[in-house]
Design a protein around this motif. Structure first.
Motif, mmCIF file in Angstrom:
data_model
loop_
_atom_site.group_PDB
_atom_site.id
_atom_site.type_symbol
_atom_site.label_atom_id
_atom_site.label_comp_id
_atom_site.label_asym_id
_atom_site.label_seq_id
_atom_site.Cartn_x
_atom_site.Cartn_y
_atom_site.Cartn_z
ATOM 1 N N PHE A 26 -0.287 -3.986 13.486
ATOM 2 C CA PHE A 26 0.124 -2.590 13.296
ATOM 3 C C PHE A 26 1.408 -2.241 14.035
ATOM 4 O O PHE A 26 2.088 -1.288 13.665
ATOM 5 N N ARG A 27 1.732 -3.005 15.081
ATOM 6 C CA ARG A 27 3.015 -2.748 15.762
ATOM 7 C C ARG A 27 4.170 -3.069 14.826
ATOM 8 O O ARG A 27 5.138 -2.318 14.720
ATOM 9 N N ASP A 28 4.049 -4.212 14.108
ATOM 10 C CA ASP A 28 5.104 -4.590 13.151
ATOM 11 C C ASP A 28 5.170 -3.604 11.994
ATOM 12 O O ASP A 28 6.248 -3.255 11.522
ATOM 13 N N LEU A 29 3.995 -3.169 11.540
ATOM 14 C CA LEU A 29 3.960 -2.255 10.391
ATOM 15 C C LEU A 29 4.613 -0.921 10.727
ATOM 16 O O LEU A 29 5.369 -0.368 9.933
ATOM 17 N N THR A 30 4.304 -0.421 11.933
ATOM 18 C CA THR A 30 4.870 0.869 12.342
ATOM 19 C C THR A 30 6.391 0.759 12.432
ATOM 20 O O THR A 30 7.125 1.615 11.942
ATOM 21 N N GLN A 31 6.842 -0.341 13.027
ATOM 22 C CA GLN A 31 8.291 -0.523 13.163
ATOM 23 C C GLN A 31 8.951 -0.595 11.779
ATOM 24 O O GLN A 31 9.945 0.082 11.519
ATOM 25 N N ALA A 32 8.353 -1.412 10.894
ATOM 26 C CA ALA A 32 8.930 -1.564 9.555
ATOM 27 C C ALA A 32 8.936 -0.221 8.824
ATOM 28 O O ALA A 32 9.915 0.139 8.161
ATOM 29 N N SER A 33 7.849 0.517 8.965
ATOM 30 C CA SER A 33 7.754 1.813 8.294
ATOM 31 C C SER A 33 8.837 2.756 8.827
ATOM 32 O O SER A 33 9.499 3.452 8.058
ATOM 33 N N GLU A 34 9.027 2.750 10.147
ATOM 34 C CA GLU A 34 10.058 3.630 10.738
ATOM 35 C C GLU A 34 11.458 3.216 10.298
ATOM 36 O O GLU A 34 12.369 4.033 10.237
ATOM 37 N N GLU A 35 11.605 1.930 9.964
ATOM 38 C CA GLU A 35 12.918 1.458 9.495
ATOM 39 C C GLU A 35 13.099 1.658 7.985
ATOM 40 O O GLU A 35 14.071 1.205 7.411
ATOM 41 N N GLY A 36 12.101 2.301 7.372
ATOM 42 C CA GLY A 36 12.259 2.666 5.962
ATOM 43 C C GLY A 36 11.570 1.736 4.972
ATOM 44 O O GLY A 36 11.769 1.859 3.771
ATOM 45 N N ASN A 37 10.763 0.783 5.470
ATOM 46 C CA ASN A 37 10.062 -0.115 4.549
ATOM 47 C C ASN A 37 8.918 0.651 3.856
ATOM 48 O O ASN A 37 7.926 1.025 4.491
ATOM 49 N N GLU A 38 9.084 0.882 2.564
ATOM 50 C CA GLU A 38 8.131 1.713 1.814
ATOM 51 C C GLU A 38 6.737 1.092 1.771
ATOM 52 O O GLU A 38 5.727 1.786 1.868
ATOM 53 N N ARG A 39 6.679 -0.229 1.592
ATOM 54 C CA ARG A 39 5.355 -0.863 1.468
ATOM 55 C C ARG A 39 4.599 -0.853 2.785
ATOM 56 O O ARG A 39 3.370 -0.722 2.812
ATOM 57 N N ALA A 40 5.323 -0.964 3.882
ATOM 58 C CA ALA A 40 4.655 -0.856 5.190
ATOM 59 C C ALA A 40 4.100 0.559 5.349
ATOM 60 O O ALA A 40 2.978 0.756 5.833
ATOM 61 N N LYS A 41 4.874 1.533 4.910
ATOM 62 C CA LYS A 41 4.454 2.944 5.014
ATOM 63 C C LYS A 41 3.192 3.164 4.173
ATOM 64 O O LYS A 41 2.210 3.763 4.634
ATOM 65 N N ILE A 42 3.205 2.611 2.965
ATOM 66 C CA ILE A 42 2.040 2.790 2.085
ATOM 67 C C ILE A 42 0.809 2.092 2.674
ATOM 68 O O ILE A 42 -0.297 2.634 2.669
ATOM 69 N N ALA A 43 1.011 0.885 3.207
ATOM 70 C CA ALA A 43 -0.124 0.151 3.795
ATOM 71 C C ALA A 43 -0.770 0.985 4.901
ATOM 72 O O ALA A 43 -2.002 1.081 4.988
ATOM 73 N N LEU A 44 0.053 1.607 5.735
ATOM 74 C CA LEU A 44 -0.482 2.439 6.819
ATOM 75 C C LEU A 44 -1.209 3.664 6.251
ATOM 76 O O LEU A 44 -2.262 4.063 6.766
ATOM 77 N N GLU A 45 -0.663 4.220 5.182
ATOM 78 C CA GLU A 45 -1.310 5.392 4.564
ATOM 79 C C GLU A 45 -2.669 5.014 3.978
ATOM 80 O O GLU A 45 -3.654 5.731 4.157
ATOM 81 N N VAL A 46 -2.713 3.868 3.280
ATOM 82 C CA VAL A 46 -3.976 3.418 2.681
ATOM 83 C C VAL A 46 -5.010 3.208 3.794
ATOM 84 O O VAL A 46 -6.170 3.600 3.673
ATOM 85 N N TYR A 47 -4.568 2.598 4.881
ATOM 86 C CA TYR A 47 -5.474 2.284 5.986
ATOM 87 C C TYR A 47 -6.145 3.553 6.531
ATOM 88 O O TYR A 47 -7.380 3.651 6.585
ATOM 89 N N SER A 48 -5.328 4.512 6.938
ATOM 90 C CA SER A 48 -5.887 5.732 7.546
ATOM 91 C C SER A 48 -6.751 6.490 6.547
ATOM 92 O O SER A 48 -7.790 7.058 6.908
ATOM 93 N N TYR A 49 -6.334 6.504 5.287
ATOM 94 C CA TYR A 49 -7.089 7.199 4.244
ATOM 95 C C TYR A 49 -8.494 6.592 4.121
ATOM 96 O O TYR A 49 -9.497 7.304 4.054
ATOM 97 N N HIS A 50 -8.554 5.251 4.135
ATOM 98 C CA HIS A 50 -9.860 4.591 4.024
ATOM 99 C C HIS A 50 -10.748 4.896 5.230
ATOM 100 O O HIS A 50 -11.949 5.119 5.082
ATOM 101 N N VAL A 51 -10.163 4.868 6.421
ATOM 102 C CA VAL A 51 -10.958 5.182 7.616
ATOM 103 C C VAL A 51 -11.520 6.600 7.489
ATOM 104 O O VAL A 51 -12.711 6.837 7.718
#
Ligand code: ADP
Length: 395
Positions: free
Chosen positions: A283-308
């Motif tokens: 999740f550290r890599d995902l957050t960084q990638a998302s903050e750098e504008g990586n759309e798929r990392a952003k979506i992965a994080l959104e899917v994760y929290s939504y499922h929880v």
């Protein structure tokens, strides 16, 4: 007491020597690449980590090296084997045979072996670890602590799948749940931290690590949990898919010309937030990638929290309410963004998060505001300490 806690995998063996008077580890370590070449990493509580390449053709040799490290003149923490009062073994699957931890006898070994089919990657390795320890420490009592045991209180309406009943009877196909030691430990800590009466409490524990599961704990007992017959079901995880439409498996097999083992491998190792993002399971890599504008990392994080959030909602329904929600494990303890995003769905429960508190780091803390209708906590899990305590209780 000094309890050696062993978590044995097919090519690795993690250990901790837990002092149950201080509730701390005198030493922690890991044997890796057993059966390949071999490496032991050993860290005494008051010293530096030492790493040694050592030939480890068998688990027995690995246990021998653990004992050598623990009793070593320089990096050791005990003067002889006699100081180890007992060994607590983590065992992944206890099926329906084990609803609690147990002293290991020949009959118990046999019963664990009978659960091998349910966890073919884990149980045989756990047994190898137990056998190796029994050989080298024949007079030391050994205890098995099961990942599944805490969930044996689930009612049949929670553990049965909508499949022909005979599969449950013949093959034991049902929900078992995992991470039980963690869910049990964290729910118990939550009663203390949130000031709840265990016998009159509704707690949801979110164990969010590489593997992740959520449990509904009613009056101290697990009544439902997100992992199933295997640890593949439930939440989307680091590399595991979690819940999917079962028909997808055949569809992928046909479209990609893959066999069942290959698809299983994809579901276990190439899916989850890793598969969605194409970036990482961390999740550290995902957050960084998302903050750098990586759309798929952003979506992965959104899917994760939504499922929880969806699972939490379903367990509020299962228990007709909730008093406290606890976040634990690598992501639950350290990722304030995931906690914030999950809680952003829970306003309907009257949940309010103190964002400043949520950004801070403590082993145990309440991150909801005083007026929040449900207490939200962060509780650092400690499965080794829980295993050591269970072991002491039995010996
Ligand atoms: P497991 O025991 O299942 O291997 P852990 O409970 O140790 O897993 O969780 C590991 C995961 O926790 C990592 O893959 C990473 O996604 C996440 N994690 C660890 N530290 C942090 C952090 N500081 N911030 C965000 N995520 C973290």
């Amino acid at each position: 007491m000094k309890i050696l806690v062993i978590n044995c995998g097919s090519s690795s063996l993690k250990y901790q020597l837990i002092n149950t008077e201080t509730n701390t580890a005198d030493a922690v370590g890991l044997c890796e690449r057993i059966g390949i070449d071999g490496r032991i990493k050993h860290t005494p509580a008051n010293g530096e980590k030492v790493v040694k390449e050592e030939s480890m053709p068998t688990h027995e040799r690995a246990v021998e090296l653990v004992i050598e490290a623990l009793t070593d003149k320089e990096v050791g923490v005990i003067s002889s084997l006699d100081e180890i009062d007992a060994v607590g073994h983590r065992v992944v699957h206890g099926g329906e045979k084990f609803a609690k931890s147990t002293i290991i006898t020949d009959e118990v070994m046999q019963a664990i072996e009978e659960c091998n089919d349910l966890a073919p990657l884990h149980n045989p390795a756990n047994l190898i670890g137990i056998n190796a320890c029994k050989k080298l420490m024949p007079n030391v009592p050994m205890v098995a602590v099961f990942d599944t045991a805490f969930h044996q209180t689930m009612p049949s309406k929670a553990y049965l799948y909508g499949l022909p009943y005979e599969y449950y009877e013949k093959y034991g196909i049902r929900r078992y749940g995992f991470h039980g030691t963690s869910h049990s430990y964290v729910s118990n800590r939550t009663y203390e931290v949130a000031g709840l009466d265990k016998d009159n409490s509704k707690v949801i524990v979110c164990h969010l690590g590489n593997g992740a599961s959520i449990t509904a704990v009613l009056n101290g007992e697990s009544v439902d949990t997100s992992m199933g017959m295997t640890p593949l079901e439930g939440l989307i995880m680091g590399t595991r898919s979690g819940d999917i439409d079962p028909a997808i498996i055949e569809y992928i097999m046909k479209k990609e010309n893959k066999n069942i083992d290959e698809v299983q491998n994809i579901l276990n190792k190439e899916s989850g937030v890793y598969g969605l993002s194409g970036v990482s399971s961390d999740f550290r890599d995902l957050t960084q990638a998302s903050e750098e504008g990586n759309e798929r990392a952003k979506i992965a994080l959104e899917v994760y929290s939504y499922h929880v959030a969806k699972y939490i909602g379903s367990y509020v329904a299962a228990m007709n309410g909730v008093d406290a929600i606890a976040f634990t494990a690598g992501i639950g303890e350290n990722d304030e963004l995931v906690r914030r995003d999950v809680c952003s769905y829970l306003g309907y429960l009257g949940i309010n998060i103190d964002l400043e508190k949520n950004d801070s780091r403590e082993d145990e803390m309440i991150i909801s505001t005083p007026d929040s209708k449900v207490k939200v906590c962060v509780i650092a899990t400690n499965e080794e300490l829980a295993i050591a305590r269970e072991t002491v209780a039995l010996i």
